[in-house]
Design an enzyme around this catalytic site. Structure first.
Site, PDB file in Angstrom:
ATOM      1  N   ASP A  19       0.801  -1.228   0.000  1.00 36.98           N
ATOM      2  CA  ASP A  19       0.000   0.000   0.000  1.00 36.98           C
ATOM      3  C   ASP A  19       0.835   1.280   0.000  1.00 36.98           C
ATOM      4  O   ASP A  19       1.987   1.293   0.398  1.00 36.98           O
ATOM      5  CB  ASP A  19      -0.966   0.014   1.190  1.00 36.98           C
ATOM      6  N   GLU A  72      -0.740  -1.967   5.215  1.00 38.66           N
ATOM      7  CA  GLU A  72       0.204  -1.935   6.332  1.00 38.66           C
ATOM      8  C   GLU A  72       0.160  -0.574   7.016  1.00 38.66           C
ATOM      9  O   GLU A  72       0.240  -0.483   8.247  1.00 38.66           O
ATOM     10  CB  GLU A  72       1.628  -2.233   5.845  1.00 38.66           C
TER      11      GLU A  72
END
Ligand SMILES: [Zn+2]
Ligand SMILES: [Zn+2]
Length: 391
Positions: free
Chosen positions: A78, A136
């Site tokens: 991400d 994350e």
């Protein structure tokens, strides 16, 4: 630096992948394009692939030619809600979204390691389990994957991951034993009183003044209640109160975060937080309510895996380029995977020599020296091989 021909052969491809991910960053749980590329590549390499785990997570499993252990290799996918301010040709094309933490690099390194290890799978004793996790940065992607059965009945015997770090020059690798990243709780505090006219405070119960005292009193949790040699961070970071200069509001909303290494210390500080907020608020005729959302436990490196990691790293960059870092007060939800398997989280130096200072992560000007890609991929490959062949 000692990069194997197998990883070296992927260097160009890895840079191209990293730049492609960088141009097309996706926020947590929205990594559909990235996950699509990851899944397609892994399938092409012969992995059994499962997608949609924790919304956008991907797992690739490959059985080696001989039975043996299972090694988990984890990458995060991400990006962050930041408007990129670099002028690199591959800068983000998504408005307000940027790979400012290097997860584009981690995904590219993971795919390179998956390719190199797949080439030698027939001669490997044991299994490869690649985990590409979402979200994350939100600290909730790993648990979401596990809830969706990412590991199923699998019990990995070893786990490795890398994170690029601009605090060290490229060509270094930092590894520590034990606690690496803190646990993280998101905190929500409400201090409630009774609203009224700003000119008649005696007819109201002012939650703003009470909040000021609550915040001051909470500073003693770390300074007076935390053992001096243990680590805790309590930061109150947002504060919302009131609508006009002449109105005393009904309530004040506060958010913040608590970070710890020690689970018992975390529990006791959460209790102290409630006691202090409620007690101070009550003394000033207000009420306080404290809620917490537990995001991730502390990430703890296993000593045996850290040694396997250090040996691998020594073979790549040399013993004098291995760094034993202080623990970080940041958090990483790979901790959930590290609870399922003994793991080593390693940090790959990624600053260019001429940068002074190097752009820090989560900054709009973040960038890395792309030669860190081969270092990271080489580390994952060597650590996986070593873990599979260890007794
Ligand atoms: Zn980050
Ligand atoms: Zn990161």
């Amino acid at each position: 630096m000692n990069i194997s021909p197998e990883v070296g052969a992927f260097a160009k491809q890895m840079i191209a992948l990293r730049r492609d991910f960088h141009t097309h960053p996706e926020l947590g749980f929205q990594e559909t394009r990235t996950a699509g590329i990851v899944a397609e590549r892994l399938r092409g390499l012969g992995y059994t692939v499962r997608t949609g785990l924790g919304k956008t997570g991907v797992v690739g499993f490959l059985r080696g030619g001989k039975p043996g252990k299972t090694v988990l290799l984890r990458a995060d996918m991400d990006a962050l809600p930041i408007q990129e301010q670099t002028d690199v040709p591959w800068r983000s094309e998504a408005a307000g979204v940027m790979h400012a933490c290097g997860h584009d690099a981690h995904t590219a390194m993971g795919l390179c390691a998956a390719a190199v290890l797949a080439q030698e799978a027939a001669s490997l004793a044991g299994n490869l389990l690649f985990v590409f996790q979402p979200a994350e940065e939100l600290l909730i992607g790993a648990e979401a994957m596990l809830r969706d059965g990412a590991l199923d009945a699998l019990q990995p015997d070893a786990a490795f991951a890398v994170h690029v770090m601009n605090r060290w020059p490229v060509g270094t690798i930092a590894i520590r034993d034990g606690a690496v990243m803190t646990s993280a709780d998101k905190l929500f505090l409400t201090v409630a009183g009774k609203g009224g006219h700003g000119a008649n405070p005696h007819m109201a119960i002012d939650p703003v003044v009470a909040t000021a005292q609550v915040i001051s009193a909470l500073q003693t949790l770390v300074s007076r209640e935390t053992p001096p040699l243990k680590t805790a961070v309590l930061s109150l970071t947002t504060l919302q109160a009131g609508t006009a200069f002449n109105i005393i509001p009904d309530r004040v909303e506060i958010t913040g975060t608590l970070r710890c290494y020690d689970a018992d210390l975390r529990e006791s500080l959460l209790k102290s937080l409630r006691r202090t907020a409620e007690g101070v608020a009550a003394a000033l005729r207000c009420t306080a309510e404290v809620r917490n959302a537990f995001l991730t436990p502390a990430a703890v490196n296993d000593a045996t895996m850290a040694q396997i990691g250090r040996d691998a790293a020594t073979g790549i960059v040399g013993a004098d380029r291995i760094i034993a870092p202080e623990p970080f007060t940041g958090s990483d939800d790979l901790a959930y995977f590290w609870q399922r398997a003994p793991g080593c989280y390693a940090f790959v130096g990624s600053a260019k020599a001429e940068w002074s200072p190097a752009p820090t992560s989560h900054n709009a000007k973040f960038d890395i020296d792309e030669s860190a890609l081969t270092v990271g991929a080489e580390f994952l490959v060597r650590a996986a091989r070593a873990a599979l062949s260890s007794r």
